[in-house]
Design an enzyme around this catalytic site. Structure first.
Site, PDB file in Angstrom:
ATOM      1  N   PHE A   1       0.862  -1.183   0.000  1.00 43.21           N
ATOM      2  CA  PHE A   1       0.000   0.000   0.000  1.00 43.21           C
ATOM      3  C   PHE A   1       0.900   1.236   0.000  1.00 43.21           C
ATOM      4  O   PHE A   1       1.836   1.320   0.803  1.00 43.21           O
ATOM      5  CB  PHE A   1      -0.899  -0.040   1.240  1.00 43.21           C
ATOM      6  CG  PHE A   1      -1.963   1.013   1.248  1.00 43.21           C
ATOM      7  CD1 PHE A   1      -3.101   0.864   0.472  1.00 43.21           C
ATOM      8  CD2 PHE A   1      -1.832   2.149   2.021  1.00 43.21           C
ATOM      9  CE1 PHE A   1      -4.085   1.842   0.476  1.00 43.21           C
ATOM     10  CE2 PHE A   1      -2.817   3.123   2.033  1.00 43.21           C
ATOM     11  CZ  PHE A   1      -3.943   2.969   1.258  1.00 43.21           C
TER      12      PHE A   1
ATOM     13  N   ASP B   1       3.376  -5.066   8.439  1.00 39.19           N
ATOM     14  CA  ASP B   1       2.121  -4.320   8.399  1.00 39.19           C
ATOM     15  C   ASP B   1       0.994  -5.357   8.340  1.00 39.19           C
ATOM     16  O   ASP B   1       0.948  -6.179   7.415  1.00 39.19           O
ATOM     17  CB  ASP B   1       2.109  -3.411   7.155  1.00 39.19           C
ATOM     18  CG  ASP B   1       0.887  -2.513   7.131  1.00 39.19           C
ATOM     19  OD1 ASP B   1      -0.183  -2.953   7.596  1.00 39.19           O
ATOM     20  OD2 ASP B   1       0.996  -1.377   6.638  1.00 39.19           O
TER      21      ASP B   1
ATOM     22  N   TYR C   1      -9.758  -0.396  11.528  1.00 35.99           N
ATOM     23  CA  TYR C   1     -11.039  -0.053  10.881  1.00 35.99           C
ATOM     24  C   TYR C   1     -11.397  -0.991   9.732  1.00 35.99           C
ATOM     25  O   TYR C   1     -12.447  -0.859   9.138  1.00 35.99           O
ATOM     26  CB  TYR C   1     -11.051   1.409  10.399  1.00 35.99           C
ATOM     27  CG  TYR C   1      -9.891   1.789   9.497  1.00 35.99           C
ATOM     28  CD1 TYR C   1      -9.819   1.355   8.176  1.00 35.99           C
ATOM     29  CD2 TYR C   1      -8.864   2.603   9.969  1.00 35.99           C
ATOM     30  CE1 TYR C   1      -8.769   1.702   7.361  1.00 35.99           C
ATOM     31  CE2 TYR C   1      -7.801   2.964   9.164  1.00 35.99           C
ATOM     32  CZ  TYR C   1      -7.764   2.514   7.858  1.00 35.99           C
ATOM     33  OH  TYR C   1      -6.700   2.862   7.053  1.00 35.99           O
ATOM     34  N   LYS C   2     -10.496  -1.931   9.408  1.00 36.00           N
ATOM     35  CA  LYS C   2     -10.813  -2.885   8.335  1.00 36.00           C
ATOM     36  C   LYS C   2     -11.555  -4.060   8.966  1.00 36.00           C
ATOM     37  O   LYS C   2     -12.675  -3.885   9.432  1.00 36.00           O
ATOM     38  CB  LYS C   2      -9.535  -3.278   7.602  1.00 36.00           C
ATOM     39  CG  LYS C   2      -8.995  -2.088   6.786  1.00 36.00           C
ATOM     40  CD  LYS C   2      -7.649  -2.321   6.149  1.00 36.00           C
ATOM     41  CE  LYS C   2      -7.219  -1.055   5.391  1.00 36.00           C
ATOM     42  NZ  LYS C   2      -5.790  -1.010   5.107  1.00 36.00           N
TER      43      LYS C   2
ATOM     44  N   ARG D   1     -11.664  -5.668  -6.226  1.00 38.09           N
ATOM     45  CA  ARG D   1     -11.413  -6.400  -4.976  1.00 38.09           C
ATOM     46  C   ARG D   1     -12.720  -6.741  -4.265  1.00 38.09           C
ATOM     47  O   ARG D   1     -13.639  -5.915  -4.211  1.00 38.09           O
ATOM     48  CB  ARG D   1     -10.621  -5.549  -3.981  1.00 38.09           C
ATOM     49  CG  ARG D   1      -9.320  -4.988  -4.422  1.00 38.09           C
ATOM     50  CD  ARG D   1      -8.545  -4.429  -3.226  1.00 38.09           C
ATOM     51  NE  ARG D   1      -9.273  -3.369  -2.507  1.00 38.09           N
ATOM     52  CZ  ARG D   1      -8.833  -2.780  -1.410  1.00 38.09           C
ATOM     53  NH1 ARG D   1      -7.673  -3.158  -0.871  1.00 38.09           N
ATOM     54  NH2 ARG D   1      -9.534  -1.830  -0.819  1.00 38.09           N
TER      55      ARG D   1
HETATM   56  C1  LIG Z   1      -5.228   0.295   5.040  1.00 41.00           C
HETATM   57  C2  LIG Z   1      -3.751   0.339   5.005  1.00 41.00           C
HETATM   58  C3  LIG Z   1      -3.057   1.467   5.492  1.00 41.00           C
HETATM   59  C4  LIG Z   1      -3.833   2.644   5.983  1.00 41.00           C
HETATM   60  O1  LIG Z   1      -3.055   3.624   6.569  1.00 41.00           O
HETATM   61  P1  LIG Z   1      -3.774   4.830   7.317  1.00 41.00           P
HETATM   62  O2  LIG Z   1      -2.680   5.561   7.941  1.00 41.00           O
HETATM   63  O3  LIG Z   1      -4.772   4.240   8.270  1.00 41.00           O
HETATM   64  O4  LIG Z   1      -4.526   5.614   6.290  1.00 41.00           O
HETATM   65  C5  LIG Z   1      -1.678   1.435   5.491  1.00 41.00           C
HETATM   66  N1  LIG Z   1      -1.000   0.365   5.014  1.00 41.00           N
HETATM   67  C6  LIG Z   1      -1.637  -0.714   4.523  1.00 41.00           C
HETATM   68  C7  LIG Z   1      -0.856  -1.878   4.019  1.00 41.00           C
HETATM   69  C8  LIG Z   1      -3.039  -0.758   4.502  1.00 41.00           C
HETATM   70  O5  LIG Z   1      -3.667  -1.817   4.005  1.00 41.00           O
END
Ligand SMILES: *Cc1c(COP(=O)(O)O)cnc(C)c1O
Length: 413
Positions: A126, A202, A225-226, A372
């Site tokens: 991400f 992560d 939040y996921k 997705r």
């Molecule tokens: C959802 C996600 C994020 C989100 O980061 P935020 O700081 O909460 O916006 C970061 N890294 C990965 C791999 C994610 O899937």
């Protein structure tokens, strides 16, 4: 057909997790396959947040920092997240966003490997993870970022090729946000340690859907939040292995991470353990919402969640293989190699996702050309998977996505 709708209903009747669906407030007529982006609303969250607002804030006011436990929320919430990621209470702190925690984790880890000037990052990760590594490298640098992954800039680099005695740390996602591919955490951590580097994971797409064990991991971060249903902007978390806790520093050395915050000393002294990763005043209302979802997670058997997740994703793959033979699956077929998400490549992925949403099937679109679908085992049924697959087949088969309304891009895809 591989299975009939009736057979799916029979599977739902025997599902050991079936009662958890009642714990969530789902809009009627919607099959929500976006729990990998924003988890559904737990039924008890509104009353919990209302209590925090009306009673803790409205009546007890500032006394709630003590009486309602507001001050300790980052630690008490971290203790409740710990078992969900295979960590011990005391080793996880909840707070800030994942992006901020990545910065804190990377800048805390780099000084543990003085003399090593390379950070290994994954261009398929991400993007915020890579962006934050850039910022950390600039702040503490000079550091070289060595990219792995399939994206063009990585030159097809593998982890094995990237590792060497100049690598300080490796930051990777356990489950890929686009393809749903899952790495072997223990094996990769061992490989990175064998090269003398530190491993930061992560867990954004793992927590709440795949059993995770911290084992030898050095640091980890993730969001709530996921799949954990903490609500939009819910506090994220950071894990620090006990062996590193007294050796690492939080570069964002705020007063909430001070050893004696109410002594108001002239300079910073870190609190013992993970508490030093606290920064400033916590968003108490967001912790309240997260607390309501953790009440559910406390009762959940992660092995049952994983078993159902594998069943749902396998069913969706089987059905789409049969009903949409032209659709290109990008998620590993071997369940051991994927999280709880199924993704496809489709040149017109964006209008396809919009056409599906119009028919009550909510997935999402990620560049480049990826559709997705996330499968949250606590509130999805086999019959939902069946209905989603048949709706997808109809949207593709009748080319319903060609309606020009579906091509206009919204700000959030
Ligand atoms: C959802 C996600 C994020 C989100 O980061 P935020 O700081 O909460 O916006 C970061 N890294 C990965 C791999 C994610 O899937």
């Amino acid at each position: 057909m591989a299975v009939t709708r009736d057979e799916c209903q029979a599977l739902d009747a025997e599902d050991p997790l079936k009662d958890f669906r009642e714990e969530f407030s789902l809009p009627p007529g919607v099959i929500y396959l976006l729990g990998n982006s924003l988890g559904a609303l737990p039924r008890r969250t509104p009353e919990r947040v209302a209590h925090t607002v009306e009673t803790e804030w409205g009546v007890h006011l500032g006394a709630s920092w003590n009486s309602a436990g507001w001050w300790d929320l980052p630690q008490t919430t971290g203790d409740r997240i710990a078992p969900l990621i295979g960590a011990r209470p005391g080793d996880v702190l909840a707070g800030d966003s994942t992006s901020v925690n990545i910065f804190k984790a990377v800048t805390a880890a780099l000084p543990l490997r003085p003399g090593r000037r390379v950070i290994v990052s994954d261009l398929d990760n991400f993007p915020t993870d890579r962006y934050v590594v850039e910022g950390a490298a600039r702040a503490l640098g000079p550091y070289e970022i060595r990219d792995i992954g399939s994206a063009p800039g990585a030159n097809g680099g593998t982890l094995e090729a990237a590792l060497g005695d100049d690598v300080a740390l490796v930051l990777l996602s356990h489950v890929d946000y686009r393809t749903g591919a899952m790495r072997d955490m223990a094996a990769v951590t061992a490989q990175v340690h064998a090269a003398g580097a530190l491993m930061i994971w992560d867990l954004c797409h793992s927590a709440g859907v795949v059993p995770v064990e911290m084992g030898e991991v050095d640091l980890a971060v993730g969001c709530t939040y996921k799949y954990l249903n903490g609500g939009p902007g819910a506090p994220a978390y950071i894990y620090v292995a006990p062996r590193h806790q007294e050796a690492v520093h939080n570069v964002v050395s705020g007063w909430h991470g001070h050893a004696a915050p109410f002594a108001f000393e002239p300079s910073y002294r870190p609190a013992p353990g993970v508490r030093r990763f606290a920064v400033g005043s916590p968003p108490v209302l967001s912790y309240a919402a997260l607390g309501a979802s953790l009440d559910i997670w406390e009762r959940v058997d992660m092995a049952a969640v994983r078993a159902k997740s594998v069943a749902l994703t396998s069913l969706f793959i089987e059905l789409t293989d049969e009903l949409c033979p032209d659709l290109a699956l990008v998620t590993p077929r071997d369940p051991a190699g994927r999280g709880s998400q199924v993704s496809y490549r489709h040149a017109d992925g964006y209008p396809v996702v919009r056409a599906l949403a119009d028919r009550g099937v909510v997935g999402d679109y990620r560049e480049p050309e990826i559709i997705r679908f996330g499968f949250a085992p606590l509130y999805l049924r086999h019959v939902d998977v069946y209905d989603a697959a048949t709706t997808l087949a109809e949207v593709l088969g009748k080319e319903l996505w060609r309606d020009e309304r579906y091509s206009r891009r919204l700000a959030v895809t």
